[in-house]
Design a protein around this motif. Structure first.
Motif, short mmCIF file in Angstrom:
data_model
loop_
_atom_site.label_atom_id
_atom_site.label_comp_id
_atom_site.label_asym_id
_atom_site.label_seq_id
_atom_site.Cartn_x
_atom_site.Cartn_y
_atom_site.Cartn_z
N ARG A 99 7.94 41.15 40.44
CA ARG A 99 6.60 40.79 39.94
C ARG A 99 6.58 39.36 39.43
O ARG A 99 5.66 38.59 39.71
CB ARG A 99 6.17 41.74 38.81
N GLY A 100 7.59 39.02 38.64
CA GLY A 100 7.64 37.67 38.09
C GLY A 100 7.73 36.62 39.17
O GLY A 100 7.03 35.59 39.11
N ALA A 101 8.57 36.86 40.17
CA ALA A 101 8.71 35.90 41.27
C ALA A 101 7.39 35.72 42.01
O ALA A 101 7.02 34.58 42.36
CB ALA A 101 9.80 36.37 42.22
N ARG A 102 6.70 36.80 42.25
CA ARG A 102 5.41 36.71 42.96
C ARG A 102 4.34 36.05 42.10
O ARG A 102 3.50 35.31 42.62
CB ARG A 102 4.98 38.11 43.41
N ARG A 103 4.40 36.28 40.79
CA ARG A 103 3.47 35.58 39.88
C ARG A 103 3.65 34.08 39.97
O ARG A 103 2.69 33.31 39.86
CB ARG A 103 3.71 36.03 38.45
N ALA A 104 4.89 33.66 40.16
CA ALA A 104 5.20 32.22 40.25
C ALA A 104 4.87 31.64 41.62
O ALA A 104 5.06 30.45 41.83
CB ALA A 104 6.66 32.00 39.92
N GLY A 105 4.43 32.50 42.54
CA GLY A 105 4.07 32.02 43.87
C GLY A 105 5.20 32.02 44.87
O GLY A 105 5.06 31.48 45.98
N HIS A 106 6.33 32.63 44.51
CA HIS A 106 7.45 32.70 45.43
C HIS A 106 7.24 33.82 46.45
O HIS A 106 6.55 34.80 46.18
CB HIS A 106 8.76 32.92 44.67
N ASP A 107 7.87 33.68 47.58
CA ASP A 107 7.85 34.70 48.62
C ASP A 107 8.99 35.67 48.34
O ASP A 107 10.16 35.32 48.52
CB ASP A 107 8.01 34.04 49.99
N ALA A 108 8.66 36.87 47.88
CA ALA A 108 9.68 37.85 47.51
C ALA A 108 9.88 38.83 48.66
O ALA A 108 8.99 39.60 49.00
CB ALA A 108 9.28 38.60 46.25
N ASP A 109 11.05 38.78 49.25
CA ASP A 109 11.44 39.71 50.31
C ASP A 109 12.37 40.74 49.69
O ASP A 109 13.32 40.37 49.00
CB ASP A 109 12.15 38.94 51.42
N VAL A 110 12.09 42.03 49.92
CA VAL A 110 12.82 43.09 49.22
C VAL A 110 13.58 43.97 50.20
O VAL A 110 12.99 44.54 51.12
CB VAL A 110 11.87 43.97 48.37
N PHE B 84 11.63 35.34 35.72
CA PHE B 84 11.40 35.06 37.14
C PHE B 84 10.05 34.39 37.38
O PHE B 84 9.89 33.64 38.34
CB PHE B 84 11.55 36.35 37.96
N ALA B 85 9.10 34.63 36.49
CA ALA B 85 7.81 33.93 36.61
C ALA B 85 7.96 32.45 36.30
O ALA B 85 7.13 31.63 36.72
CB ALA B 85 6.79 34.56 35.66
N ALA B 86 9.02 32.09 35.57
CA ALA B 86 9.25 30.69 35.20
C ALA B 86 10.16 29.96 36.19
O ALA B 86 10.40 28.76 36.04
CB ALA B 86 9.86 30.62 33.80
#
Length: 216
Positions: A35-46, A204-206
């Motif tokens: 969630r944090g990574a996606r909030r920061a605009g990163h492309d999160a592949d899981v 991760f949002a940061a």
């Protein structure tokens, strides 16, 4: 930045919600990081190893192919493609008997294929490997354990970080290796565990894009 999350827990990432007998703190931490990574605009592949029914066992056919820089399992080939596309990799798993579960170890064994992920340099002085993951800028571990942090690090010698950092990614030349450890979780109050989850999402949002930082 493209971040590849590799989650290893028998309950799968779907167990992130706080439902008694169906919940996993590992999944909750991993979900917060995503969630944090996606909030920061990163492309999160899981990659959810259990949900994918990934087998950790290196079969005879796997080993023959590994020695020839080939892959016989389509799922392993897919994981390799996604690993090559990642700027950063995050592993999330519980610590069992002081190390990672079998699926994470199997990921290292079966996915990190010589000739595809790294090259071995004959008669090299020092580190005998060349990293072929040219876009990968770092690896983060999210480990969940009942053991106190100091005991795990100083008495047991932090086996998981030694295996994944020194023995694997560090050995092939990946830098920026970081560890977030969630220790003594069974002794924490519900609020303390929730604080850990919130802090993980904020962390991760940061995160900043390593590609833009390196271009300066």
């Amino acid at each position: 930045m493209r971040i590849l999350f590799v989650v290893d827990h028998p309950y799968t990432l779907a167990s992130a919600e706080n439902v008694p007998h169906r919940r996993s703190f590992t999944a909750a931490v991993a979900a917060a990081a995503i969630r944090g990574a996606r909030r920061a605009g990163h492309d999160a592949d899981v990659i959810d190893l259990t949900a994918d029914e990934f087998s950790p066992v290196m079969s005879r056919a796997d080993l023959v192919a590994w020695r020839m820089a080939e892959v016989v399992d389509p799922l392993v080939a897919d994981y390799q493609r996604r690993l090559r596309e990642a700027d950063h990799v995050v592993f999330a798993f519980p610590i069992w008997w002081e190390a990672m579960p079998a699926a994470t170890k199997g990921f290292l064994d079966r996915v990190l294929t010589k000739g595809i992920v790294f090259d071995e340099i004959p008669d090299a002085a020092g580190i005998p490997f060349r990293n072929k993951l040219t876009g990968l800028r770092g690896v983060t571990l999210l480990t969940i354990m009942t053991t106190p942090h100091a005991v795990y690090r100083w008495w047991f010698g932090s086996p998981a970080t030694k295996i994944i950092f020194k023995g694997t990614f560090g050995k092939i030349g990946v830098k920026n290796l970081s560890w977030r450890n969630y220790a003594s979780v069974t002794e924490k109050t519900p609020q303390q565990r929730q604080n850990m989850i919130t802090q993980t999402e904020q962390h991760f949002a940061a995160l900043r894009d390593v590609r833009s930082l390196q271009s300066r």
